[in-house]
Design an enzyme around this catalytic site. Structure first.
Site, short mmCIF file in Angstrom:
data_model
loop_
_atom_site.label_atom_id
_atom_site.label_comp_id
_atom_site.label_asym_id
_atom_site.label_seq_id
_atom_site.Cartn_x
_atom_site.Cartn_y
_atom_site.Cartn_z
N THR A 72 -39.09 45.89 17.39
CA THR A 72 -39.12 45.89 18.81
C THR A 72 -37.69 45.60 19.36
O THR A 72 -37.63 45.58 20.74
CB THR A 72 -40.37 44.68 19.49
OG1 THR A 72 -39.50 43.57 18.64
CG2 THR A 72 -41.55 44.80 18.84
N HIS B 223 -50.88 36.42 28.94
CA HIS B 223 -52.56 36.53 28.84
C HIS B 223 -53.07 37.72 29.71
O HIS B 223 -53.99 38.17 29.43
CB HIS B 223 -52.76 34.92 29.81
CG HIS B 223 -54.35 35.06 29.94
ND1 HIS B 223 -55.24 34.67 29.02
CD2 HIS B 223 -54.96 35.28 31.31
CE1 HIS B 223 -56.51 34.46 29.49
NE2 HIS B 223 -56.38 34.90 30.75
#
Length: 468
Positions: free
Chosen positions: A421, A253
Site C-alpha cells: 500500500t 468504520h
C-alpha cells in the site's frame, strides 16, 4: 513586616542590581569616615595623651629662654627613620616652621602640607601620610613665646579594609567578585531552573509524550506565562490528535461496512456465476483497500500512543528472534541473510514498534534482494546504528528521501510487484522517529538499497551490559 516575594524575572534582576549599587554607595559614603589620610578629629584617648606630652614639654623647658636650644633638644638630633619615638615640631602662629632638620626630609614636607590643610580654629586634627601620622596643632609656650606644637609618630596599624581595597585594585576586584558571585549564581540558578523544566518538557513532546506539566507554571511570572502557554499548546495538540484519531476511526468504520458488504456480494456472485477475472480483481482491490485502512489506523495509533508503553529492553531480546526467523525464510527463497552480533546493551522504547520497524526493513530487503542481505549493528557515539543492505535493483538516488512518504511509489514500481500500500516504510519511519531516532535510505555497497537506522542510547544504557 514581611517583604513581598519577587516573582518577576526582571524584578529579580533589578533587585540584584540595586542591592549591588547600594553596597557600592555605602562603601563610597563610609570611606571618608574610615580614611586616616583625611584630616580628622583626634580620638579622645590620643588627645589626652597629646595634652600630657605638651604639659611635660612645657615643664621641661619652663626656664629655657633660647628657642634654638629648646628645638635641638626637643628634636633629639638626627634620628633613624625606624626610631619609634614620637617627633615634635614647632611653628609660629602663622605656620612658619622652626626646625634644625633638613627641609627636604619627608616628615618636614608632610608637616608643611598638614599645616596648610588644617584650620587652627577647628582644633587639633590628625592625618596619615603613608606610615606616618601627624597630629596637631596644640598651643604651647616655649622660650617665652606662644607657639604651636605638632607631633608625628610612626603608624604601625594596618589601614582600614576598604582603604586597602581601594589602594589595591586586584584585591578590590577579588572582593567584588566574592560578593557578587553568590548573587550571580543565585540569579543564574533562578533563570536556569524554569528554563530546564521547559527544555525537558519540550524534549518529552518531541519524543511523542504530549503530557501537561503543572511544574512549568511555577517560578517567575515570565516563565509562568511561557509554561502556561506551553501547556495550552500541548493540550491543543492532544485535542487535535484525538480528533484525528476519532476521525480515522469513524472513517474506518464507515468504510469497512460497505467493504464487507462488497466482499460478501462478490463472494455470492462468484458462487452463482463462477470465478472470473473481473470478480477476482474486485476482491483483490477490496482486500488491498481494507489493508490500507488497517495500516492507516496503525500509523495513527502509533503516533498517539507510542509513548505509553515504553520500557527498557535488551536489544538481543528484541531483534535476535526476528533475525533468526528472517534468516530461515531467506534460506527458503535460496537467499543468504547474515547479521553481526547484537550488542549486549539496553534500549528504552516500545518493544512492539522497535521489533516491527526492523522486521519490516529486513523483510523488504529479503523480498527485493537477489540473493544476499547483510544486517550490521554498530555502537557509535551513544547510539546504536543498524544497517540493512541488499543486492537488489535498489532505488534511484533522487527518490531515496521520498520512499518514506505515505503512499509514495518508486518509479520502478517496487510496491506494485508486492501488492503493498505504500505505508510500510512510513510506519517504520514513524516508529523510529517516535524513539528520537533517524532512518535514511542510501545506495548499498552491495549494489542495492541500504537502510540505516540510528537510535539513541543514554550514558547509563551504553555502559550497562546484559547478563546472558
Amino acid at each position: 513586616m514581611r517583604l513581598p516575594k519577587i516573582t518577576s524575572l526582571y524584578g529579580r534582576i533589578f533587585a540584584i542590581f540595586w542591592f549591588t549599587m547600594f553596597l557600592v554607595l555605602m562603601a563610597v559614603l563610609s570611606l571618608p569616615h574610615l580614611d586616616p589620610r583625611k584630616a580628622r578629629d583626634i580620638p579622645n584617648d590620643h588627645f589626652d595623651r597629646l595634652i600630657e606630652l605638651k604639659s611635660s614639654i612645657e615643664k621641661r623647658f619652663a626656664n629655657e629662654t633660647d628657642l634654638a636650644r629648646v628645638l635641638f633638644q626637643l628634636e633629639g638630633g638626627k634620628r633613624s627613620p625606624r626610631d619609634p619615638r614620637p617627633r615634635f615640631f614647632v611653628t609660629d602662629q602663622n605656620g612658619n616652621l622652626f626646625t634644625t632638620q633638613d627641609h627636604r626630609d619627608f616628615r618636614i614636607r608632610a608637616l608643611q602640607n598638614f599645616t596648610t590643610s588644617v584650620d587652627i580654629p577647628d582644633g587639633p586634627k590628625q592625618k596619615l601620610y603613608g606610615n606616618y601620622m601627624l597630629a596637631g596643632p596644640l598651643p604651647i609656650t616655649l622660650a617665652k613665646q606662644d607657639l604651636l606644637l605638632y607631633v608625628g609618630v610612626k603608624w604601625n596599624l594596618p589601614p582600614p579594609f576598604l582603604l586597602r581595597m581601594f589602594d589595591r585594585p586586584l584585591q578590590l576586584l577579588f572582593v567584588v567578585m566574592l560578593v557578587s558571585t553568590p548573587l550571580l549564581l543565585w540569579l543564574a540558578w533562578a533563570l536556569s531552573q524554569p528554563a530546564r523544566k521547559l527544555e525537558r518538557a519540550a524534549k518529552r513532546v518531541a519524543s511523542g509524550e504530549f503530557v501537561v506539566d503543572p511544574a512549568l507554571e511555577k517560578g517567575t511570572s515570565e516563565f509562568r506565562q511561557a509554561g502556561a502557554s506551553f501547556n495550552q499548546m500541548v493540550e491543543a495538540v492532544n485535542q487535535m490528535i484525538l480528533g484525528q484519531q476519532r476521525l480515522l476511526s469513524d472513517i474506518s468504520h464507515e468504510l469497512r461496512s460497505p467493504l464487507t458488504r462488497l466482499r460478501m456480494a462478490n463472494a455470492l456472485a462468484t458462487r452463482k456465476q463462477g470465478e472470473s477475472p473481473e470478480l477476482t480483481r474486485i476482491d483483490t482491490e477490496a482486500q488491498r483497500l481494507e489493508q490500507m485502512i488497517s495500516e492507516l489506523l496503525e500509523l495513527s495509533r502509533m503516533q498517539v500512543d507510542s509513548h505509553l508503553t515504553r520500557e527498557p529492553q535488551p536489544m538481543s531480546s528484541l531483534w535476535e528472534v526476528i533475525l533468526n526467523d528472517a534468516q530461515f525464510e531467506a534460506e527458503q527463497m535460496d537467499k543468504k541473510l547474515t547479521f553481526s552480533e547484537i550488542p549486549e546493551r539496553i534500549i528504552s522504547g516500545n518493544p512492539k514498534l522497535l521489533m516491527s520497524a526492523l522486521d519490516n526493513i529486513v523483510r523488504n530487503a529479503i523480498y527485493y534482494g537477489k540473493d544476499r542481505i547483510d544486517v550490521d549493528f554498530i555502537e557509535h557515539k551513544q547510539q546504536i546504528v543498524i544497517t540493512v543492505d541488499d543486492n537488489g535493483e535498489g532505488v534511484p538516488d533522487h527518490e531515496l528521501d521520498a520512499i518514506f512518504r505515505p503512499f509514495y511509489r518508486v518509479s520502478t514500481a517496487r510496491d506494485r510487484h508486492s501488492g503493498g500500500t505504500g505505508l510500510g516504510l512510513t510506519i517504520t519511519e514513524s516508529a523510529i522517529r517516535q524513539h528520537s531516532g533517524r532512518i535514511a535510505a542510501k545506495r548499498s555497497k552491495l549494489g542495492g538499497l541500504r537502510v540505516e537506522i540510528s537510535l539513541p542510547l543514554t550514558a547509563q544504557n551504553s555502559s550497562r551490559k546484559v547478563n546472558p
